[in-house]
Design an enzyme around this catalytic site. Sequence first.
Site, PDB file in Angstrom:
ATOM      1  NE  ARG A 291      -3.762  -2.434   1.684  1.00 24.69           N
ATOM      2  CZ  ARG A 291      -3.348  -3.556   2.244  1.00 24.69           C
ATOM      3  NH1 ARG A 291      -2.395  -3.527   3.159  1.00 24.69           N
ATOM      4  NH2 ARG A 291      -3.865  -4.710   1.902  1.00 24.69           N
TER       5      ARG A 291
ATOM      6  CB  THR B 164       0.091  -5.856   2.566  1.00 21.22           C
ATOM      7  OG1 THR B 164      -0.778  -5.664   3.688  1.00 21.22           O
ATOM      8  CG2 THR B 164       0.259  -7.340   2.306  1.00 21.22           C
TER       9      THR B 164
ATOM     10  CB  SER C  38      -0.543  -8.964   6.749  1.00 20.18           C
ATOM     11  OG  SER C  38      -0.647  -7.667   6.245  1.00 20.18           O
ATOM     12  N   GLY C  39      -1.394 -11.162   8.717  1.00 19.96           N
ATOM     13  CA  GLY C  39      -1.302 -12.570   9.099  1.00 19.96           C
ATOM     14  C   GLY C  39      -2.502 -13.047   9.896  1.00 19.96           C
ATOM     15  N   GLY C  40      -3.589 -12.278   9.848  1.00 25.90           N
ATOM     16  CA  GLY C  40      -4.802 -12.651  10.578  1.00 25.90           C
ATOM     17  C   GLY C  40      -5.359 -13.995  10.144  1.00 25.90           C
ATOM     18  CD  GLU C  41      -7.436 -13.616   7.098  1.00 24.03           C
ATOM     19  OE1 GLU C  41      -6.662 -12.683   6.790  1.00 24.03           O
ATOM     20  OE2 GLU C  41      -8.387 -13.477   7.862  1.00 24.03           O
TER      21      GLU C  41
ATOM     22  CD1 TRP D 204      -4.700  -6.485   8.098  1.00 23.89           C
ATOM     23  CD2 TRP D 204      -5.104  -5.464   6.157  1.00 23.89           C
ATOM     24  NE1 TRP D 204      -6.001  -6.703   7.777  1.00 23.89           N
ATOM     25  CE2 TRP D 204      -6.283  -6.090   6.592  1.00 23.89           C
ATOM     26  CE3 TRP D 204      -5.124  -4.758   4.942  1.00 23.89           C
ATOM     27  CZ2 TRP D 204      -7.477  -6.034   5.872  1.00 23.89           C
ATOM     28  CZ3 TRP D 204      -6.304  -4.706   4.234  1.00 23.89           C
ATOM     29  CH2 TRP D 204      -7.470  -5.326   4.695  1.00 23.89           C
TER      30      TRP D 204
ATOM     31  CG  ASN E 142      -9.509 -11.728  10.722  1.00 25.48           C
ATOM     32  OD1 ASN E 142      -8.776 -10.943  10.140  1.00 25.48           O
ATOM     33  ND2 ASN E 142      -9.330 -13.034  10.664  1.00 25.48           N
TER      34      ASN E 142
ATOM     35  CG  ASP F 236     -12.398 -11.805   7.466  1.00 22.34           C
ATOM     36  OD1 ASP F 236     -11.567 -11.585   8.366  1.00 22.34           O
ATOM     37  OD2 ASP F 236     -12.168 -11.591   6.265  1.00 22.34           O
TER      38      ASP F 236
ATOM     39  CG  ASP G 190      -9.817  -7.987   8.888  1.00 21.29           C
ATOM     40  OD1 ASP G 190     -10.477  -9.020   8.922  1.00 21.29           O
ATOM     41  OD2 ASP G 190      -8.585  -7.954   8.736  1.00 21.29           O
TER      42      ASP G 190
ATOM     43  CD1 TRP H  75     -10.287 -11.867  -1.493  1.00 24.42           C
ATOM     44  CD2 TRP H  75     -10.949 -10.833   0.372  1.00 24.42           C
ATOM     45  NE1 TRP H  75     -11.045 -12.760  -0.765  1.00 24.42           N
ATOM     46  CE2 TRP H  75     -11.465 -12.154   0.387  1.00 24.42           C
ATOM     47  CE3 TRP H  75     -11.238  -9.988   1.457  1.00 24.42           C
ATOM     48  CZ2 TRP H  75     -12.250 -12.624   1.438  1.00 24.42           C
ATOM     49  CZ3 TRP H  75     -12.019 -10.474   2.491  1.00 24.42           C
ATOM     50  CH2 TRP H  75     -12.519 -11.789   2.474  1.00 24.42           C
TER      51      TRP H  75
HETATM   52  O1  LIG Z   1      -5.868 -10.332   8.508  1.00 18.02           O
HETATM   53  C1  LIG Z   1      -4.935 -10.049   7.764  1.00 18.02           C
HETATM   54  O2  LIG Z   1      -3.752 -10.163   8.100  1.00 18.02           O
HETATM   55  C2  LIG Z   1      -5.268  -9.482   6.440  1.00 18.02           C
HETATM   56  C3  LIG Z   1      -4.284  -8.957   5.622  1.00 18.02           C
HETATM   57  C4  LIG Z   1      -4.629  -8.386   4.380  1.00 18.02           C
HETATM   58  C5  LIG Z   1      -3.486  -7.827   3.612  1.00 18.02           C
HETATM   59  O3  LIG Z   1      -2.418  -7.672   4.229  1.00 18.02           O
HETATM   60  O4  LIG Z   1      -3.568  -7.528   2.435  1.00 18.02           O
HETATM   61  C6  LIG Z   1      -6.008  -8.378   4.015  1.00 18.02           C
HETATM   62  C7  LIG Z   1      -6.928  -8.935   4.939  1.00 18.02           C
HETATM   63  N1  LIG Z   1      -6.551  -9.469   6.108  1.00 18.02           N
HETATM   64  C8  LIG Z   1      -8.346  -8.921   4.683  1.00 18.02           C
HETATM   65  O5  LIG Z   1      -9.128  -9.405   5.525  1.00 18.02           O
HETATM   66  C9  LIG Z   1      -8.837  -8.346   3.510  1.00 18.02           C
HETATM   67  O6  LIG Z   1     -10.052  -8.249   3.308  1.00 18.02           O
HETATM   68  C10 LIG Z   1      -7.916  -7.831   2.566  1.00 18.02           C
HETATM   69  C11 LIG Z   1      -8.126  -7.243   1.324  1.00 18.02           C
HETATM   70  C12 LIG Z   1      -6.892  -6.928   0.856  1.00 18.02           C
HETATM   71  C13 LIG Z   1      -6.557  -6.291  -0.421  1.00 18.02           C
HETATM   72  O7  LIG Z   1      -5.435  -5.796  -0.511  1.00 18.02           O
HETATM   73  O8  LIG Z   1      -7.397  -6.251  -1.329  1.00 18.02           O
HETATM   74  N2  LIG Z   1      -5.949  -7.296   1.756  1.00 18.02           N
HETATM   75  C14 LIG Z   1      -6.550  -7.848   2.822  1.00 18.02           C
END
Ligand SMILES: O=C(O)c1cc(C(=O)O)c2c(n1)C(=O)C(=O)c1cc(C(=O)O)[nH]c1-2
Length: 578
Positions: A109, A153, A168-171, A236, A254, A296, A298, A535
Amino acid sequence: NDELIKMSQNPKDWVMPTGDYANTRYSKLNQINAQNVGKLQVAWTFSTGVLRGHEGGPLIIGNIMYVHTPFPNKVYALDLSQENKIVWRYEPKQDPNVIPVMCCDTVNRGLSYGDGKIFLHQADTTLVALDAKTGQVAWSAKNGDPSKGETGTSAPMVIKDKVLVGISGGEFGVQAHMTAYDIKTGKEVWRGYSEGPDNQLLVDDKTTALGKPIGKDSSLKTWQGDQWKIGGGATWGWISYDPELNLVYYGSGNPSTWNPKQRPGDNKWSMTIWARNPDTGVAKWVYQMTPHDEWDYDGVNEMILSDQQINGQPRKLLTHFDRNGLGYTLDRTNGELLVAEKYDPKVNWTSGVDMDKNSPTYGRPKVLDAASTDKAGEDHNVKGICPAALGTKDEQPAAYSPDTQLFYVPTNHVCMDYEPFKVSYTAGQPYVGATLSMYPPQGESHMGNFIAWDGKTGKIVWSNKEQFSVWSGALATAGGVVFYGTLEGYLKAVDAKTGKELYKFKTPSGIIGNVTTYENGGKQYVAVLSGVGGWAGIGLAAGLTDPTAGLGAVGGYAALSNYTALGGTLTVFSLPAN
Ligand SMILES: O=C(O)c1cc(C(=O)O)c2c(n1)C(=O)C(=O)c1cc(C(=O)O)[nH]c1-2
């Protein structure tokens, strides 16, 4: 940072990824205005040489423009006074094994500037400081560990003598944090986690939520056993700062697994707005928007700082368009909740937030049973939840114009089916536990709206339909024009007062970048990165076709491939000579 405060007051430059500390993305430039914007032309273009999703936008400092790319995170310095010649380039060597641990495309970003350096947060979590004149590495710091699912990111932000950056790393079940590094040396100064014991959260007996002290162990009490250690709360999103109050604001994401049955409790402080002292990291106040997330949603979207009057009283406000579909306005001095209203009328998981200060559930959203994925339980598919997991708005930042006192918000108009399932944690492996599909609200075919919002009353002022989600960041200007990009690839200009479309131009690829403006040689320019992905565009970006892949986004946005293809380009617009 006094240098940056001064620089950001010069509208010819764009010195921060967010335009200014308040995250308004408003420019005082007015050469391009509602009367003449229809004559806009392409002045020049620049191919980044990288495919996949291009988020953020360039920095402009004097005659130099700094352009960044998604993984492998190249940085170019272009000299605007020498026909945009490349002055230096930085091309980091990164292990490509980081790509599969990035949840939502290989995006980045953007860059930050301060103390003669350009700061980049690489996908592999290296925070690197580059000499702004030469591109030489001045220092670098390791912010996380991709083998555990930690990635970078987000754009760093320079605040005073520190560089702040999230993770990042929520998933992937990380324990996420905000970290401040010394701008001169790259040495870590403080790190505040989103969940865990008080000394890791950096909270004290003065930290409040909705006006009351949060008390001891406020986070630990809301998790079962050790679950907070893999509790997510990723950071993030964007960072804002009020120099007078000396507070930084950002949101946490999340609480890791998307299967709510596996983590009973409120899961504090995921899904939370944080106000921290940038010198010490200590939190002054917090507000959790979505306790015990089941969708989810966030909480990382930007916090836009404005000064407006409510009931005749001047107030220092913070406005936030959450993934959960509610537009919040708070008093940013103390976290008092003033407004929480739906910014898409289709939002159906909640009947709204309890605004009664004397109620035991004050400040909490009322969850409707029909949308509760926790009540339905594992292996039950809950249908027709609005918004979808990517929220009524995701990372795409809104803009605020002090002229109209309106917020301009790129939104998603998407609903979902959501089926949680049991998932076990393995470091570095996805820790999701839900199957999703996404589609427009019933009876409708468009998946996005670009809206104007009054944050004082919580009302939509006008709304323009878009075929796809608007995944690009908005720009508001003193010329009475608001700009944004579309996933098909149009750069659009609309009238700030009415939303009337005044100009559109189809760039080489879908736009998920943020529109930027600057002045050089007496002329105003508008710049935007195209390069579909993120995404919403993950199907195209990663070449996925299974509709449930990309956590349901591949099926939802399948039609995008009829309009655009991959490729990173910066397109710069200006008015013709006469
Ligand atoms: O929980 C996380 O660590 C995480 C990281 C990121 C990311 O770093 O791009 C996204 C998301 N979650 C997320 O939930 C999300 O909807 C999302 C959309 C995007 C994007 O760049 O389009 N990144 C992310």
